[in-house]
Design a protein around this motif. Sequence first.
Motif, PDB file in Angstrom:
ATOM      1  N   GLN A 166      49.658  46.384   5.605  1.00 48.33           N
ATOM      2  CA  GLN A 166      48.212  46.433   5.796  1.00 48.33           C
ATOM      3  C   GLN A 166      47.490  45.596   4.750  1.00 48.33           C
ATOM      4  O   GLN A 166      46.539  44.871   5.075  1.00 48.33           O
ATOM      5  N   LEU A 167      47.950  45.668   3.524  1.00 52.17           N
ATOM      6  CA  LEU A 167      47.326  44.903   2.454  1.00 52.17           C
ATOM      7  C   LEU A 167      47.481  43.406   2.693  1.00 52.17           C
ATOM      8  O   LEU A 167      46.543  42.628   2.488  1.00 52.17           O
ATOM      9  N   ASP A 168      48.655  42.984   3.136  1.00 51.96           N
ATOM     10  CA  ASP A 168      48.874  41.567   3.439  1.00 51.96           C
ATOM     11  C   ASP A 168      47.951  41.093   4.559  1.00 51.96           C
ATOM     12  O   ASP A 168      47.426  39.973   4.519  1.00 51.96           O
ATOM     13  N   ALA A 169      47.756  41.950   5.566  1.00 46.93           N
ATOM     14  CA  ALA A 169      46.881  41.576   6.687  1.00 46.93           C
ATOM     15  C   ALA A 169      45.438  41.424   6.226  1.00 46.93           C
ATOM     16  O   ALA A 169      44.732  40.495   6.636  1.00 46.93           O
ATOM     17  N   VAL A 170      44.984  42.323   5.370  1.00 45.10           N
ATOM     18  CA  VAL A 170      43.618  42.247   4.855  1.00 45.10           C
ATOM     19  C   VAL A 170      43.428  40.994   4.018  1.00 45.10           C
ATOM     20  O   VAL A 170      42.411  40.287   4.140  1.00 45.10           O
ATOM     21  N   VAL A 171      44.399  40.691   3.162  1.00 44.64           N
ATOM     22  CA  VAL A 171      44.304  39.493   2.327  1.00 44.64           C
ATOM     23  C   VAL A 171      44.307  38.240   3.191  1.00 44.64           C
ATOM     24  O   VAL A 171      43.567  37.282   2.926  1.00 44.64           O
ATOM     25  N   GLU A 172      45.107  38.228   4.250  1.00 45.40           N
ATOM     26  CA  GLU A 172      45.126  37.075   5.156  1.00 45.40           C
ATOM     27  C   GLU A 172      43.772  36.888   5.830  1.00 45.40           C
ATOM     28  O   GLU A 172      43.315  35.752   6.025  1.00 45.40           O
ATOM     29  N   HIS A 173      43.127  37.983   6.184  1.00 43.47           N
ATOM     30  CA  HIS A 173      41.775  37.913   6.770  1.00 43.47           C
ATOM     31  C   HIS A 173      40.802  37.250   5.796  1.00 43.47           C
ATOM     32  O   HIS A 173      40.025  36.368   6.184  1.00 43.47           O
ATOM     33  N   LEU A 184      30.952  36.771  14.603  1.00 45.65           N
ATOM     34  CA  LEU A 184      31.946  35.865  15.176  1.00 45.65           C
ATOM     35  C   LEU A 184      32.858  35.272  14.101  1.00 45.65           C
ATOM     36  O   LEU A 184      34.046  35.041  14.345  1.00 45.65           O
ATOM     37  N   LEU A 185      32.324  35.042  12.913  1.00 44.62           N
ATOM     38  CA  LEU A 185      33.166  34.554  11.824  1.00 44.62           C
ATOM     39  C   LEU A 185      34.181  35.623  11.404  1.00 44.62           C
ATOM     40  O   LEU A 185      35.330  35.304  11.070  1.00 44.62           O
ATOM     41  N   GLU A 186      33.758  36.896  11.414  1.00 44.40           N
ATOM     42  CA  GLU A 186      34.701  37.972  11.124  1.00 44.40           C
ATOM     43  C   GLU A 186      35.795  38.026  12.200  1.00 44.40           C
ATOM     44  O   GLU A 186      36.970  38.212  11.897  1.00 44.40           O
ATOM     45  N   MET A 187      35.404  37.870  13.454  1.00 44.93           N
ATOM     46  CA  MET A 187      36.390  37.874  14.539  1.00 44.93           C
ATOM     47  C   MET A 187      37.339  36.688  14.422  1.00 44.93           C
ATOM     48  O   MET A 187      38.542  36.807  14.695  1.00 44.93           O
ATOM     49  N   SER A 188      36.818  35.551  14.023  1.00 46.40           N
ATOM     50  CA  SER A 188      37.662  34.375  13.842  1.00 46.40           C
ATOM     51  C   SER A 188      38.675  34.612  12.723  1.00 46.40           C
ATOM     52  O   SER A 188      39.848  34.233  12.842  1.00 46.40           O
ATOM     53  N   ALA A 189      38.234  35.254  11.629  1.00 47.49           N
ATOM     54  CA  ALA A 189      39.168  35.587  10.545  1.00 47.49           C
ATOM     55  C   ALA A 189      40.177  36.633  11.011  1.00 47.49           C
ATOM     56  O   ALA A 189      41.357  36.589  10.610  1.00 47.49           O
ATOM     57  N   ASP A 190      39.742  37.570  11.846  1.00 43.74           N
ATOM     58  CA  ASP A 190      40.679  38.541  12.418  1.00 43.74           C
ATOM     59  C   ASP A 190      41.774  37.824  13.200  1.00 43.74           C
ATOM     60  O   ASP A 190      42.961  38.168  13.086  1.00 43.74           O
ATOM     61  N   ASP A 191      41.388  36.845  14.001  1.00 47.64           N
ATOM     62  CA  ASP A 191      42.361  36.133  14.832  1.00 47.64           C
ATOM     63  C   ASP A 191      43.415  35.432  13.984  1.00 47.64           C
ATOM     64  O   ASP A 191      44.598  35.407  14.342  1.00 47.64           O
ATOM     65  N   ARG A 192      43.003  34.865  12.855  1.00 52.32           N
ATOM     66  CA  ARG A 192      43.983  34.213  11.981  1.00 52.32           C
ATOM     67  C   ARG A 192      44.941  35.245  11.390  1.00 52.32           C
ATOM     68  O   ARG A 192      46.149  34.999  11.319  1.00 52.32           O
ATOM     69  N   ALA A 193      44.415  36.389  10.974  1.00 55.85           N
ATOM     70  CA  ALA A 193      45.286  37.430  10.425  1.00 55.85           C
ATOM     71  C   ALA A 193      46.253  37.947  11.478  1.00 55.85           C
ATOM     72  O   ALA A 193      47.413  38.279  11.172  1.00 55.85           O
ATOM     73  N   LEU A 194      45.800  38.005  12.742  1.00 53.20           N
ATOM     74  CA  LEU A 194      46.636  38.528  13.819  1.00 53.20           C
ATOM     75  C   LEU A 194      47.756  37.571  14.215  1.00 53.20           C
ATOM     76  O   LEU A 194      48.667  37.958  14.952  1.00 53.20           O
ATOM     77  N   ARG A 195      47.708  36.331  13.760  1.00 54.72           N
ATOM     78  CA  ARG A 195      48.800  35.411  14.041  1.00 54.72           C
ATOM     79  C   ARG A 195      50.065  35.811  13.294  1.00 54.72           C
ATOM     80  O   ARG A 195      51.173  35.480  13.719  1.00 54.72           O
TER      81      ARG A 195
END
Length: 303
Positions: free
Chosen positions: A172-179, A218-229
Amino acid sequence: MNAAPVLLGYAALVGAAAPRLLLRSAWPHRAPALAVTVWLALTVTFVLALALASARLATPTEHLHAGLVGLLHACGVGSGPAVPGPGTAGRLAVVLPLLVLGGWAASVLHRLGRAGLLRARHRDRLDKVGAPCPRLGVTVLPHAVPGAYCLPGLRSRVVVSDAAVRLLSPRQLDAVVEHERAHVAGRHHLPLAAAEGFAALFRRLPLARHVRGQVALLLEMSADDRALRRHPDAVLATAMYAMAAGRAPEGAFGAAGASPAVLRMKRILGPRPTPHPALRGALASAAFAAPLLPLLVACPPGV
């Protein structure tokens, strides 16, 4: 033909009708980066239409560039045969658009400068109270509430509270940092400043009332999409839920807080169909062409 009424009508359409159409559409949440481009293209084309309309109102019977060329010759700039200096109307045809464009640029630069100063001060505080975490490449800040945010721009920084380090699992921490890294890598503070500058200048316009909040989301959603990769949907969604009470300081991007976290979590956990390539191409072409339309109306080719 005086193009001023057409330009003003176009500006009204962009400033009032276009935002409602976007808000009712489903595709922006499916392609958030493209949607940010479309929102910002609307602000650019609105400002250009307003600036050019003011020029045409000042000189309704002259070609758009006549006042500018005459003014340049009067100042001793330019080549070719001398032309009469511009009259009052010709000067207004230059000054009024410059006031519109200059006001817009000044508003955006003010937001960028103010946010930059706030981030610089916050970085100084972090240097005193924060602790670097080489494994994550972040600064850990003592705080009782779990949270994470980034300071984009020069000397960018990703900050995580020690409460979040204790509460979240390593994944979870890695995903948040990636966001947060997605915000920094995408320079998301620049489009947000552009939206904020426009919103501050045209406060009562429907486009201005919506563009800041929509671009931020939308910028938050865009950052979410990168983390979800790199991370599963549930990992990022549960991390966001755990940090829902967190708040980012002014001038920073946060993983939770001001943006509608519930909407983002539903998007992450639900189906995320991407728009058809034809629709994406049409929207990208429209975003590129929109700023050119006021120029074509005010100064059509061959005239």
